[in-house]
Design a protein around this motif. Structure first.
Motif, PDB file in Angstrom:
ATOM      1  N   GLU A 199       0.823  -1.209   0.000  1.00 35.63           N
ATOM      2  CA  GLU A 199       0.000   0.000   0.000  1.00 35.63           C
ATOM      3  C   GLU A 199       0.859   1.262   0.000  1.00 35.63           C
ATOM      4  O   GLU A 199       0.588   2.218  -0.736  1.00 35.63           O
ATOM      5  CB  GLU A 199      -0.925  -0.001   1.219  1.00 35.63           C
ATOM      6  N   PHE A 200       1.907   1.268   0.806  1.00 40.21           N
ATOM      7  CA  PHE A 200       2.796   2.427   0.864  1.00 40.21           C
ATOM      8  C   PHE A 200       3.504   2.636  -0.472  1.00 40.21           C
ATOM      9  O   PHE A 200       3.588   3.754  -0.977  1.00 40.21           O
ATOM     10  CB  PHE A 200       3.826   2.244   1.973  1.00 40.21           C
ATOM     11  N   ALA A 201       4.012   1.541  -1.045  1.00 37.47           N
ATOM     12  CA  ALA A 201       4.713   1.647  -2.326  1.00 37.47           C
ATOM     13  C   ALA A 201       3.788   2.185  -3.414  1.00 37.47           C
ATOM     14  O   ALA A 201       4.167   3.083  -4.180  1.00 37.47           O
ATOM     15  CB  ALA A 201       5.278   0.285  -2.729  1.00 37.47           C
ATOM     16  N   CYS A 202       2.571   1.661  -3.477  1.00 39.28           N
ATOM     17  CA  CYS A 202       1.625   2.111  -4.505  1.00 39.28           C
ATOM     18  C   CYS A 202       1.271   3.575  -4.332  1.00 39.28           C
ATOM     19  O   CYS A 202       1.104   4.314  -5.307  1.00 39.28           O
ATOM     20  CB  CYS A 202       0.359   1.259  -4.467  1.00 39.28           C
ATOM     21  N   GLN A 204       3.240   5.847  -3.141  1.00 37.84           N
ATOM     22  CA  GLN A 204       4.383   6.585  -3.670  1.00 37.84           C
ATOM     23  C   GLN A 204       4.315   6.677  -5.194  1.00 37.84           C
ATOM     24  O   GLN A 204       4.516   7.740  -5.774  1.00 37.84           O
ATOM     25  CB  GLN A 204       5.687   5.897  -3.265  1.00 37.84           C
ATOM     26  N   PHE A 205       4.009   5.558  -5.834  1.00 36.07           N
ATOM     27  CA  PHE A 205       3.931   5.539  -7.296  1.00 36.07           C
ATOM     28  C   PHE A 205       2.829   6.458  -7.799  1.00 36.07           C
ATOM     29  O   PHE A 205       3.012   7.204  -8.773  1.00 36.07           O
ATOM     30  CB  PHE A 205       3.669   4.116  -7.806  1.00 36.07           C
ATOM     31  N   LEU A 206       1.660   6.388  -7.159  1.00 37.77           N
ATOM     32  CA  LEU A 206       0.530   7.219  -7.579  1.00 37.77           C
ATOM     33  C   LEU A 206       0.856   8.705  -7.427  1.00 37.77           C
ATOM     34  O   LEU A 206       0.541   9.513  -8.314  1.00 37.77           O
ATOM     35  CB  LEU A 206      -0.712   6.868  -6.764  1.00 37.77           C
ATOM     36  N   MET A 207       1.491   9.077  -6.319  1.00 39.88           N
ATOM     37  CA  MET A 207       1.844  10.480  -6.107  1.00 39.88           C
ATOM     38  C   MET A 207       2.863  10.954  -7.138  1.00 39.88           C
ATOM     39  O   MET A 207       2.739  12.051  -7.684  1.00 39.88           O
ATOM     40  CB  MET A 207       2.389  10.681  -4.692  1.00 39.88           C
ATOM     41  N   ASP A 208       3.870  10.112  -7.411  1.00 38.19           N
ATOM     42  CA  ASP A 208       4.877  10.489  -8.406  1.00 38.19           C
ATOM     43  C   ASP A 208       4.238  10.652  -9.777  1.00 38.19           C
ATOM     44  O   ASP A 208       4.522  11.620 -10.497  1.00 38.19           O
ATOM     45  CB  ASP A 208       5.975   9.420  -8.476  1.00 38.19           C
ATOM     46  N   GLY A 209       3.385   9.713 -10.153  1.00 36.38           N
ATOM     47  CA  GLY A 209       2.718   9.796 -11.445  1.00 36.38           C
ATOM     48  C   GLY A 209       1.813  11.001 -11.547  1.00 36.38           C
ATOM     49  O   GLY A 209       1.752  11.669 -12.597  1.00 36.38           O
ATOM     50  N   TYR A 253       8.799  -3.571 -10.400  1.00 36.74           N
ATOM     51  CA  TYR A 253       8.802  -2.661 -11.539  1.00 36.74           C
ATOM     52  C   TYR A 253       7.503  -2.715 -12.332  1.00 36.74           C
ATOM     53  O   TYR A 253       7.103  -1.720 -12.940  1.00 36.74           O
ATOM     54  CB  TYR A 253      10.015  -2.916 -12.433  1.00 36.74           C
ATOM     55  N   LEU A 254       6.823  -3.843 -12.318  1.00 34.76           N
ATOM     56  CA  LEU A 254       5.517  -3.930 -12.952  1.00 34.76           C
ATOM     57  C   LEU A 254       4.518  -3.034 -12.214  1.00 34.76           C
ATOM     58  O   LEU A 254       3.762  -2.276 -12.843  1.00 34.76           O
ATOM     59  CB  LEU A 254       5.023  -5.376 -12.955  1.00 34.76           C
ATOM     60  N   ALA A 255       4.510  -3.108 -10.881  1.00 31.41           N
ATOM     61  CA  ALA A 255       3.628  -2.250 -10.089  1.00 31.41           C
ATOM     62  C   ALA A 255       4.013  -0.780 -10.250  1.00 31.41           C
ATOM     63  O   ALA A 255       3.152   0.097 -10.349  1.00 31.41           O
ATOM     64  CB  ALA A 255       3.685  -2.656  -8.619  1.00 31.41           C
ATOM     65  N   PHE A 256       5.318  -0.505 -10.283  1.00 34.60           N
ATOM     66  CA  PHE A 256       5.811   0.860 -10.484  1.00 34.60           C
ATOM     67  C   PHE A 256       5.265   1.436 -11.789  1.00 34.60           C
ATOM     68  O   PHE A 256       4.759   2.563 -11.833  1.00 34.60           O
ATOM     69  CB  PHE A 256       7.342   0.842 -10.496  1.00 34.60           C
ATOM     70  N   PHE A 257       5.369   0.647 -12.853  1.00 41.07           N
ATOM     71  CA  PHE A 257       4.897   1.072 -14.169  1.00 41.07           C
ATOM     72  C   PHE A 257       3.393   1.350 -14.136  1.00 41.07           C
ATOM     73  O   PHE A 257       2.925   2.424 -14.541  1.00 41.07           O
ATOM     74  CB  PHE A 257       5.223  -0.023 -15.194  1.00 41.07           C
ATOM     75  N   TRP A 258       2.630   0.395 -13.637  1.00 39.08           N
ATOM     76  CA  TRP A 258       1.171   0.483 -13.672  1.00 39.08           C
ATOM     77  C   TRP A 258       0.646   1.672 -12.861  1.00 39.08           C
ATOM     78  O   TRP A 258      -0.154   2.478 -13.354  1.00 39.08           O
ATOM     79  CB  TRP A 258       0.559  -0.817 -13.159  1.00 39.08           C
ATOM     80  N   TYR A 259       1.115   1.810 -11.629  1.00 37.79           N
ATOM     81  CA  TYR A 259       0.554   2.839 -10.745  1.00 37.79           C
ATOM     82  C   TYR A 259       1.100   4.229 -11.060  1.00 37.79           C
ATOM     83  O   TYR A 259       0.430   5.235 -10.804  1.00 37.79           O
ATOM     84  CB  TYR A 259       0.790   2.468  -9.281  1.00 37.79           C
ATOM     85  N   ASN A 260       2.291   4.334 -11.626  1.00 35.65           N
ATOM     86  CA  ASN A 260       2.765   5.643 -12.084  1.00 35.65           C
ATOM     87  C   ASN A 260       1.877   6.168 -13.201  1.00 35.65           C
ATOM     88  O   ASN A 260       1.518   7.346 -13.204  1.00 35.65           O
ATOM     89  CB  ASN A 260       4.216   5.544 -12.568  1.00 35.65           C
TER      90      ASN A 260
END
Length: 270
Positions: A199-202, A204-209, A253-260
């Protein structure tokens, strides 16, 4: 003439940061800064009490967000230099003094400390730390642990419409103004993560994106190339993981890509 940390005010935005804040403030106190200003983001935990107990001056951003919190802290300072510090950062004993010396001797207008990211025991915390240590973004100027002239910072200012990605937006405007920014190779600080779960990682990705999406929306065709950043980072990180015999990071990296890109869509629409 030499310069001293006594000419520096540390500005620390913090929201529900009771787990991270004590070590951050202790390191700043030991560094000899003139004052520590904690700008609280309407915390519901013990953040304010911990900050007061550590001798910091506490202000409230009244829920107006991180860019405003930083501006409030800088405006409330009275020293020549301000050090913008996230609550998840820990400076070494001479880190502030060394960063100030490097800024002055190098003729920089703003200088960020290098980051040594450390994760918790969980997969996502370890993956975040691994990405931060090996990704190209570690060399990009930001605001995690950054020393800057107070009056210059107030003159440049923040775009308060950015709730995330304000560091990228500021970096662009500073460079367009001909200001010299850099990331130190001599001063490295410990950079931690508030949690190490999915949840925390996602988040971060959503905020960055979202921040990238707002940059594209604001800068139009000049910002369009930012659309490629998450994909490029995901491909590079995946390739490095495979080359190093660490396929366990591919899921990250798959989650990073998707949520960004989910965040980018949100930033473009807002």
């Amino acid at each position: 003439m030499g310069h001293s940390p006594a000419e520096v005010t540390a500005v620390v935005p913090a929201r529900n940061a009771e787990r991270m804040l004590p070590r951050c403030l202790e390191s700043l106190s030991q560094s000899g800064v003139a004052e520590i200003i904690v700008v609280d983001g309407c915390s519901t935990d013990g953040t304010v009490g911990l900050a007061l107990a550590a001798g910091a001056r506490v202000l409230s951003d009244e829920g107006r967000g991180l860019p405003w919190a930083r501006t409030l802290g800088v405006r409330s300072s009275s020293t020549r230099w301000v050090l913008l510090v996230d609550s998840d950062v820990v400076f070494g004993l001479t880190g502030v003094a060394d960063l100030l010396t490097e800024l002055v001797e190098g003729g920089h207008d703003a200088l960020q400390a290098g980051l040594e990211s450390v994760g918790g025991p969980g997969y996502w915390g370890q993956a975040l730390a691994h990405h931060h240590r090996t990704g190209r973004s570690r060399l990009w100027f930001g605001l995690v642990a950054t020393l800057v002239d107070r009056d210059l910072m107030l003159g440049v200012g923040f775009d308060d419409s950015f709730k995330s990605g304000e560091d990228i937006e500021l970096r662009w405007r500073m460079r367009q103004s001909g200001l010299r920014t850099a990331v130190s190779r001599r001063v490295v600080v410990e950079h931690r993560f508030a949690a190490d779960d999915f949840e925390f990682a996602c988040d971060q990705f959503l905020m960055d994106g979202t921040g990238l999406g707002r940059m594209i929306r604001k800068h139009g065709w000049r910002g369009a190339r930012l659309m490629l950043l998450p994909a490029a980072a995901a491909v590079r990180g995946s390739a490095l993981s495979l080359a190093q015999g660490q396929p366990r990071w591919l899921r990250y990296y798959l989650a990073f890509f998707w949520y960004n890109y989910a965040g980018m869509a949100r930033g473009l629409a807002s």
